[in-house]
Design a protein around this motif. Sequence first.
Motif, PDB file in Angstrom:
ATOM      1  N   ARG A   1       0.812  -1.209   0.000  1.00 18.50           N
ATOM      2  CA  ARG A   1       0.000   0.000   0.000  1.00 18.50           C
ATOM      3  C   ARG A   1       0.851   1.266   0.000  1.00 18.50           C
ATOM      4  N   ASN A   2       2.033   1.215   0.613  1.00 17.80           N
ATOM      5  CA  ASN A   2       2.835   2.446   0.709  1.00 17.80           C
ATOM      6  C   ASN A   2       3.656   2.713  -0.544  1.00 17.80           C
TER       7      ASN A   2
ATOM      8  N   THR B   1      -5.006  -0.515  -1.952  1.00 22.42           N
ATOM      9  CA  THR B   1      -5.458   0.232  -0.772  1.00 22.42           C
ATOM     10  C   THR B   1      -6.743  -0.364  -0.221  1.00 22.42           C
TER      11      THR B   1
ATOM     12  N   LYS C   1     -10.909   8.808   6.252  1.00 25.23           N
ATOM     13  CA  LYS C   1      -9.787   9.421   5.550  1.00 25.23           C
ATOM     14  C   LYS C   1      -8.480   9.193   6.300  1.00 25.23           C
ATOM     15  N   LYS C   2      -8.557   9.068   7.622  1.00 25.49           N
ATOM     16  CA  LYS C   2      -7.347   8.867   8.424  1.00 25.49           C
ATOM     17  C   LYS C   2      -6.789   7.456   8.293  1.00 25.49           C
TER      18      LYS C   2
ATOM     19  N   ILE D   1      -5.981   6.071   5.542  1.00 25.48           N
ATOM     20  CA  ILE D   1      -5.096   5.987   4.388  1.00 25.48           C
ATOM     21  C   ILE D   1      -4.177   7.202   4.353  1.00 25.48           C
ATOM     22  N   THR D   2      -3.128   7.109   3.545  1.00 22.12           N
ATOM     23  CA  THR D   2      -2.162   8.198   3.427  1.00 22.12           C
ATOM     24  C   THR D   2      -2.694   9.269   2.477  1.00 22.12           C
ATOM     25  N   PRO D   3      -2.118  10.480   2.506  1.00 19.03           N
ATOM     26  CA  PRO D   3      -2.546  11.514   1.556  1.00 19.03           C
ATOM     27  C   PRO D   3      -2.391  11.082   0.096  1.00 19.03           C
ATOM     28  N   LYS D   4      -1.305  10.342  -0.218  1.00 17.75           N
ATOM     29  CA  LYS D   4      -1.129   9.865  -1.595  1.00 17.75           C
ATOM     30  C   LYS D   4      -2.228   8.885  -1.974  1.00 17.75           C
ATOM     31  N   GLU D   5      -2.575   8.002  -1.045  1.00 18.46           N
ATOM     32  CA  GLU D   5      -3.639   7.036  -1.311  1.00 18.46           C
ATOM     33  C   GLU D   5      -4.976   7.745  -1.503  1.00 18.46           C
ATOM     34  N   TYR D   6      -5.214   8.773  -0.705  1.00 21.00           N
ATOM     35  CA  TYR D   6      -6.471   9.514  -0.823  1.00 21.00           C
ATOM     36  C   TYR D   6      -6.548  10.222  -2.173  1.00 21.00           C
ATOM     37  N   LYS D   7      -5.452  10.803  -2.604  1.00 25.93           N
ATOM     38  CA  LYS D   7      -5.426  11.479  -3.903  1.00 25.93           C
ATOM     39  C   LYS D   7      -5.719  10.495  -5.033  1.00 25.93           C
TER      40      LYS D   7
END
Length: 534
Positions: free
Chosen positions: A59-60, A162, A248-249, A251-257
């Motif tokens: 995922r990262n 994700t 939203k918390k 996942i990471t900001p990149k994953e959310y984007k």
Amino acid sequence: MTFYRWFTFVLTVSALVISSLIFRFSPDRLVVYGNELKFKYGSHVPVNSRNWLTTTVFRNQVTSFSTFNRSLVEIVNPRTVYRVSEQVIIRIEARTANGSIQPFGGDFLRMKLFSKKPYSAIGPDTFIDYDNGTYLASFTLRWQGIVNVSVQLVHPRCVIDTLKGITQEGIVESFVFIGRFEKQRQNGTSYVEKVQCGLQPRQIPFCNLSANHTHGPWFCNKAENSNISCRDWTHFNFDASKSTKKLKKLITPKEYKALLRTKVPFTTLPMPSFQVEASNITSSFTTSKLPLCNFQPVPTGISTRGFFHKGIWQPFDCRLTHFESEQVQSCLNFKSMYFYGDSTARQMYEYIILKKINCVDNGNKWMRHCTGQNTTMLFKFHGPPVRKGTPGSVRELGYIADEIDNNQEGGPGVYIILSLWAHLVYPDKTFYRDRLLSVKSAIDRLLERRPETRIIVRSANIREHSIGAFLLVSSDWVALQGERILRDVFSKDERISFLDVWDMTLVQECPDNVHPRETTLIQMLDYLLTMICQ
């Protein structure tokens, strides 16, 4: 097997054999709209695979994903003119933002052939993911005219990773359900308190409101006011805003984007289109010789089972009747229809009540009895969890297994329609399966008492993707995982019939919505009523 079916079969097999020779390696799986047929790994490993047999994308590692404006869409067997009943093979080559070919597969794609006016559309017969950025889809041509190709990137591979990484505990902790407890004394004194509820206890002490025999776990914090007991639960609602922030918390900001880049049409220029003319075998798809659609068992897999032709849904193996209001009233004479489940079941109930039959309002909007036609209509929402934003009465809810066991009369002319998916599909697939199995057990008991009862299970449908982090639990990919479970549970019993609207909404003309627009809803109800009203 008729000559037409044999001819179509030979064309499909030939097209897939040729496509495999073109790319000179064996796919690791053949996906027929969600139904995966596993193959042994071939001797020819894709040249740009990056050790695809052993490498795991975690995922990262959201570094690059397929883009809608750089990827390639082309016809493998291009011709100036095609004929009805012939095959067209579409090749998709997923590319990154810098134009390089994706080194892996796993993108969640949605494809169709369509004509604009009048609207006709069909999904692929087969879809192959070669796991190296290359995909093939084969289509059977069913109508004449100018036909266009549409490819939509629902989710890139990194988003699927994700979604697979989201845990049951994370979802349960993120969902904020509110329970209202109210105690009314005889002297007029009223005590009210709102607490948090969910699928697991939040704190001690708590109220265990579970229905264990129907796999209905439900807990609420105990009210601090000692005058209020656990028996005083009266209302429920879901705090979507707080829940979305918590999701939203996870996942990471990149994953959310990456998650927000959803259902994006491929804009490769030019997108393929071609002319289809009549063939010597048939001028177009005709329905006159097909039987009326009858009760069919739940299929084990997910595949294309029909297409839109001039705005009308046409199953491959049967034909539908379009029902005007007078015909619906006549059909439902001396019949009872019980809709159990979520708001997609309620939508069908309400449309029939409001637009198709003339029933006097008896003060209960969820149950109508039309005395003139001796018709009974009922809707009941399933038990928790229910993601309803506005407060609702607990009395509106009922575990479907309990309703069938305790309140359901069966027999000739009784039709039970089940729609159980939108609120119940969680990352822990055992939760959804166990809930469905409890309903299945209640159905077994009902059919032992009254075997003439008709049970119809409605599939899930495609929905909108415009709700941010909530896509972690409401994406079409998540719904597809639940749909596989639903079909697996109910396909084992041929006494249970199926209303398949999954592939219908995949290629519909109107925008996606969890509650399908009227043009699609009418096709669903025509399908349902054709089965019932023969």
